[in-house]
Design an enzyme around this catalytic site. Structure first.
Site, PDB file in Angstrom:
ATOM      1  N   CYS A   1       0.801  -1.224   0.000  1.00 17.91           N
ATOM      2  CA  CYS A   1       0.000   0.000   0.000  1.00 17.91           C
ATOM      3  C   CYS A   1       0.832   1.272   0.000  1.00 17.91           C
ATOM      4  O   CYS A   1       0.530   2.215  -0.727  1.00 17.91           O
ATOM      5  CB  CYS A   1      -0.959  -0.016   1.189  1.00 17.91           C
ATOM      6  SG  CYS A   1      -0.158  -0.237   2.771  1.00 17.91           S
TER       7      CYS A   1
ATOM      8  N   HIS B   1      -3.034   0.824   6.734  1.00 19.48           N
ATOM      9  CA  HIS B   1      -3.163   0.999   5.299  1.00 19.48           C
ATOM     10  C   HIS B   1      -2.744   2.417   4.939  1.00 19.48           C
ATOM     11  O   HIS B   1      -2.714   3.315   5.783  1.00 19.48           O
ATOM     12  CB  HIS B   1      -4.620   0.735   4.885  1.00 19.48           C
ATOM     13  CG  HIS B   1      -4.804   0.545   3.427  1.00 19.48           C
ATOM     14  ND1 HIS B   1      -3.974  -0.216   2.649  1.00 19.48           N
ATOM     15  CD2 HIS B   1      -5.764   1.027   2.578  1.00 19.48           C
ATOM     16  CE1 HIS B   1      -4.389  -0.218   1.402  1.00 19.48           C
ATOM     17  NE2 HIS B   1      -5.482   0.546   1.322  1.00 19.48           N
TER      18      HIS B   1
ATOM     19  N   ASP C   1      -7.915   4.574  -3.735  1.00 20.98           N
ATOM     20  CA  ASP C   1      -7.042   3.567  -3.114  1.00 20.98           C
ATOM     21  C   ASP C   1      -6.347   2.769  -4.199  1.00 20.98           C
ATOM     22  O   ASP C   1      -6.901   1.811  -4.734  1.00 20.98           O
ATOM     23  CB  ASP C   1      -7.862   2.643  -2.224  1.00 20.98           C
ATOM     24  CG  ASP C   1      -6.964   1.768  -1.358  1.00 20.98           C
ATOM     25  OD1 ASP C   1      -5.754   1.711  -1.636  1.00 20.98           O
ATOM     26  OD2 ASP C   1      -7.475   1.142  -0.413  1.00 20.98           O
TER      27      ASP C   1
END
Lengths: 320, 663
Positions: B420, B464, B480
């Site tokens: 991430c 995250h 995202d």
């Protein structure tokens, strides 16, 4: 003056309310039942150390806001506090009952046994401090345990039991529950016989002194002479010999009865007379003699045996 | 008359040696201490300590002798040296406890007497407590409390004149009972011991390298975090209204400044009121956040207002006023559909476009290419970037190859592997390069819904990073990029997606079990660990005391302890009266007669006693004689007194009133 009377009142009150603390001055009859008025609890050195550790743990847990550690500390603390009650319960309701003592002469030690009993659950880790001796015992449920100890004696007469302490550190050794025992019992100490001295005066005059008498003890075997009674023949032994053998039964010369008399001992003070008489009685008893004892205040007629011995020694021990 | 001095001091007997059973129990205690600490001790230390323990146990069994000082001193030196070599210091939580446990085991080598054993047990208790500094979970605490059993059993076994159970295991039942009985007092003390509102000395912060979100992010930082299964927070939603999994983004930090390696918050230039927000539907929830030792308080999406004792930053992240050193709870209302800062301030736009000059020339070229292709359509550019991640051969891994000097270009055009952080960083860079205001957001995403406890468990592994870009007319919109590469990361558990190789059935089962067991930990954490000064003050609210201060708490503690002591004393003093019902009636009669002046003597039989009483109380002669006859018959004519005459005797005793003798 008023101060002194106040003090006496305080002492009297303490004596009444805190008998265990002041038990050193007042004797009490057996049996002694231990109750809450006379059981005291103090932390032991180990208990104090453990308490310091608990405090450190508490402050640490609070400081780090660590509630798990705090719970653990509280749990340990509660268990330790509970052990105090367990210690108390060990002593509470114990009965110090029967006292038994051997006989001993002054200067030696006398064995004393004391029964400690309970009429409910069993007690663990009961200690008794007597004269710097430590006894540890378990009292069974509905039963009794016997504490045996020795007391050093110094002089003849009644020896009062020393003040004893009964205590326990069960179960964790952090608290000592204790109580004073000061029973009003005494044990009798016989006078110490003198080390050596003259034998008692024996009246001479019996003509047949020294002649052997027929008795029960086997003295020797000898050849058969006509006229010997048949039942004295040693049949079994004779079978290995040519001749008959006869058991020669004989009794040692009967010892003269001793007439021991306080007034017949001259030139000695009372204590020395007592120890001389004690020696004579001792020798007479061991030698199987019969004796009589004349004391200034009483007279024991001629007799022998254990009972006579103890009666005479008791009288000697209690001579003023 | 012998005179003896009054003294409490006992003539101490010589220190007796420890018996075999006590030594076994002492060894068990030490083994329990090592076991409790085993989780954080280095494995070689645990193994060698247990080996020393076993050898010493054997040695004392075969020939009870002290171990030579020539062995002990080198062992202590070795222990010290190895701990300094491992931790670099002897001070601090880990080396300190390792040293303490080591010394405790070495103390066994010279434990021959009762004193040694007691000292050993005392410090073993302390070592047990120090294990809770590492983990105060319920199971750890229960385990440590169980480890008290051998310690207490050792103390018991050191006492003289005790019944020794035939087997070692028999030693533990009595301490267990003892601990169980002390639970009420312990709980009471736990509730009412006044807590410190501020620590007396510094809380142990050293070596607490617990990974957590931080206000900086450079790709590679989060690896440890994503493999850490520890709970990060627990969220309870009001009315069970929980957003869907893909919408569960908890924002903790917004990162603006990028220097080519690292993203930083850089909020210093951004001191304004919270940005405007047009809220849609609200979700209200409560978060229990584990200690992070940071200030950030993660909140779902866009909070409407900051919770207590915190303030909201312009980017709608929340910062606590005090550092979060213990579990905190806060209630927030958030909105999940919104227009977030629809009008972008010029200074903010400037900050959201900041890029270091010498980084990512190829990425800038790519962004310029997109800008040329899509014109003013910012949304399409973002979609193009997501498409690049999805179709450009990128893969999600927690073990990416190292990046070179230019981290953006290396990642985008060379390694193509990352997680991430890499994707959020690269995406934001591309957006800024294309002239779209963008920022990196870190926080938690996802979480496990515990149906049993109706709360959302968020683990550290749910950490995250993602991006937000500003689109005209819509405000800040969340993108995202990781979801483009690995959609499961967003739709499933973070850790599960992170470790495709280990995603075996058993692993999943175990994870499921752990997630379900979390409710117990949650309960423990809420009820026990989270019981702080504040909640203690509110403890007495049901009883009308609004705020229980230290004085009141101490008073209650003292009173309550006294009450419990009274209960315990009643137990200690209680001794059942002996005898049957007849004895009880007789005792009552004796009490009545004693009040009238006729106390029964110790050696007095019933017949004689009654006769004496009748002589002393001539007015009651008739009733006393009747009582005497009845008593003697009941006592001596039967094995067990029959009920009917017994009742008669009881009635007579009840009615009996000794008339005072007029003298």
């Amino acid at each position: 003056m008023t101060l002194a009377s106040h003090w006496r009142r305080v002492v009297a009150l303490a004596e009444k309310r805190l008998p265990s603390l002041t038990r050193m001055r007042q004797r009490e009859p057996l049996p002694i039942l231990l109750n809450r008025r006379r059981i005291y609890i103090v932390p032991t050195g180990f208990g104090l150390g453990f308490a310091v550790l608990l405090c450190v743990m508490l402050v640490g847990a609070l400081n780090y806001a660590n509630n798990a550690a705090l719970i653990l500390t509280c749990l340990l603390g509660a268990a330790s506090a509970g052990s105090m009650l367990v210690a108390f319960r060990v002593l509470n309701g114990l009965t110090i009952g029967t006292l038994r003592a051997d006989s001993a002469v002054a200067g030696s030690s006398i064995r004393v046994s004391l029964d400690i009993s309970t009429n409910d659950e069993a007690r663990t880790g009961v200690h008794l401090d007597v004269h710097e001796q430590q006894l540890a015992l378990q009292v069974p449920a509905h039963g009794a345990a016997t504490a045996e100890f020795e007391l050093l004696t110094e002089m003849r007469g009644w020896l009062p039991l020393p003040r004893m302490r009964i205590y326990t550190t069960w179960p964790l050794g952090m608290f000592r529950a204790w109580s004073w025992l000061n029973p009003d019992r005494q044990v009798l100490v016989y006078p110490r016989p003198e080390a050596f001295g003259p034998p008692p005066f024996e009246p001479q005059g019996d003509a047949d002194r020294g002649r052997p008498r027929v008795g029960d003890e086997l003295a020797s075997l000898r050849d058969y002479r006509p006229g010997d009674p048949r039942r004295q023949i040693a049949w079994k032994l004779s079978a290995r010999h040519h001749d008959l053998l006869v058991k020669d039964m004989e009794q040692p010369a009967p010892k003269e009865d001793w007439r021991l008399d306080w007034d017949n001992i001259h030139g000695l003070d009372a204590e020395s007379r007592i120890s001389r008489l004690a020696r004579w009685i001792d020798e007479g008893h061991q030698g199987g003699r019969r004796w009589s004892l004349q004391l200034p205040d009483r007279y024991f007629d001629i007799a022998q045996g254990d009972e006579h011995y103890h009666r005479c020694m008791t009288a000697l021990a209690l001579q003023p | 008359m012998t005179r003896s001095r009054f003294s409490l001091r006992r003539v101490s007997p010589s220190d007796p040696p420890i018996g075999g059973r006590s030594f076994d129990l002492l060894c068990t205690t030490m083994a329990a201490v090592v076991a409790v600490h085993a989780l954080h001790l280095p494995w070689w230390l645990t193994v060698s300590l247990l080996a020393i323990l076993a050898l010493r146990w054997r040695q004392r069994r075969t020939h009870a002798r002290n171990v030579s000082a020539w062995l002990k001193i080198p062992l202590v030196a070795l222990l010290l040296a190895s701990i300094v070599a491992t931790y670099g210091s002897i001070f601090g939580r880990e080396p300190g406890s390792a040293f303490a446990v080591g010394l405790l085991v070495l103390k066994l080598l010279e434990s021959e007497h009762r004193r040694d054993a007691r000292v050993g047990v005392t410090f073993a208790c302390f070592a047990l407590m120090s294990a809770l500094l590492f983990d105060q979970g319920m199971f750890a605490t229960a385990f440590v409390a169980l480890a008290l059993l051998p310690a207490l059993a050792t103390l018991r076994s050191l006492e003289d004149a005790r019944p020794e159970p035939a087997r070692l295991t028999g030693e533990f039942s009595a301490p267990l009972l003892m601990l169980a009985l002390s639970i009420p007092l312990a709980l009471f003390a736990f509730l009412f011991v006044p807590r410190l509102s501020s620590p007396l000395w510094g809380a142990p912060m050293n070596n607490q390298a617990r990974t957590g979100l931080s206000s900086r992010m450079s790709p590679g930082d989060m690896t440890e975090l994503l493999t850490d299964d520890a709970p990060a927070m627990r969220v309870t939603f009001d009315g069970g209204k929980m957003p869907d999994r893909p919408a569960r983004y908890f924002r903790a930090y917004v990162l603006w400044m990028f220097d080519g390696k690292e993203w930083r918050a850089g909020g210093g230039a951004y001191r304004r009121a919270p940005s405007t927000l047009v809220p849609g539907n609200n979700v209200t929830y409560e978060i229990a956040l584990e200690a992070t030792h940071e200030f950030a308080m993660p909140v779902l999406d866009a909070p409407v207002a900051p919770p207590e004792k915190s303030r909201m930053l312009p980017d709608r992240t929340v910062t606590a006023n005090n550092r979060i050193d213990e579990v905190v709870r806060y209630r927030v209302a958030s909105t999940t559909s919104y227009h977030f800062e629809p009008e972008l301030d010029e200074s903010v736009r400037h900050m959201a476009l900041q890029l270091p000059d010498d980084v990512g020339p190829k990425a800038r070229a790519l962004a310029a290419d997109w800008r040329a292709r899509f014109g003013n359509d910012d949304g399409s550019i973002a979609l193009a970037a997501l498409g690049l991640f999805r179709d450009g051969g990128f893969s999600y891994t927690l073990a990416p190859p190292p990046l070179g000097r230019d981290r953006i270009d290396d990642f985008l055009f060379d390694t193509h592997q990352g997680y991430c952080e890499h994707y959020a960083s690269a995406f934001t860079f591309l957006m800024r390069a294309a002239g779209i205001p963008a920022r990196v957001v870190t926080g938690y995403q996802g979480g496990y819904w515990n149906t049993l406890g109706n709360y959302l468990l968020v683990r550290q592994s749910d950490a995250h990073a993602w991006s937000e870009i500003w689109l005209a007319g819509r405000g800040w919109v969340r993108y995202d990029p990781t979801g483009a590469v690995r959609p499961e990361r967003v739709s499933q558990l973070g850790a599960a997606a992170a470790q495709p190789g280990e995603n075996s059935l058993s692993g999943q089962w175990l994870r499921e079990f752990r997630n379900r067991m979390d409710i117990v930990n949650q309960w423990w954490g809420r009820g026990v660990i989270g019981f702080d000064a504040l909640r203690q003050q509110g403890l007495l609210r049901p009883f009308g005391i609004a705020r229980a201060d230290v004085g009141k708490l101490s008073l209650i503690l003292v009173i309550g302890c006294a009450l419990l002591v009274v209960v315990a004393l009643t137990w200690a003093l209680f001794r059942p009266r002996e005898g049957d019902a007849l004895d009880a009636w007789m005792r009552r009669l004796e009490a009545k007669l004693a009040r009238a002046g006729v106390a029964r003597r110790v050696s007095e039989g019933p017949r004689h006693y009654f006769a004496r009483a009748a002589r002393a109380l001539p007015g009651d002669r008739a009733s006393l004689e009747a009582l005497a006859g009845l008593y003697i018959r009941l006592r001596y004519a039967f094995d067990e007194p029959p009920p009917e005459p017994l009742r008669e005797f009881g009635g007579k005793v009840r009615e009996f009133k000794p008339r005072r003798v007029v003298k």
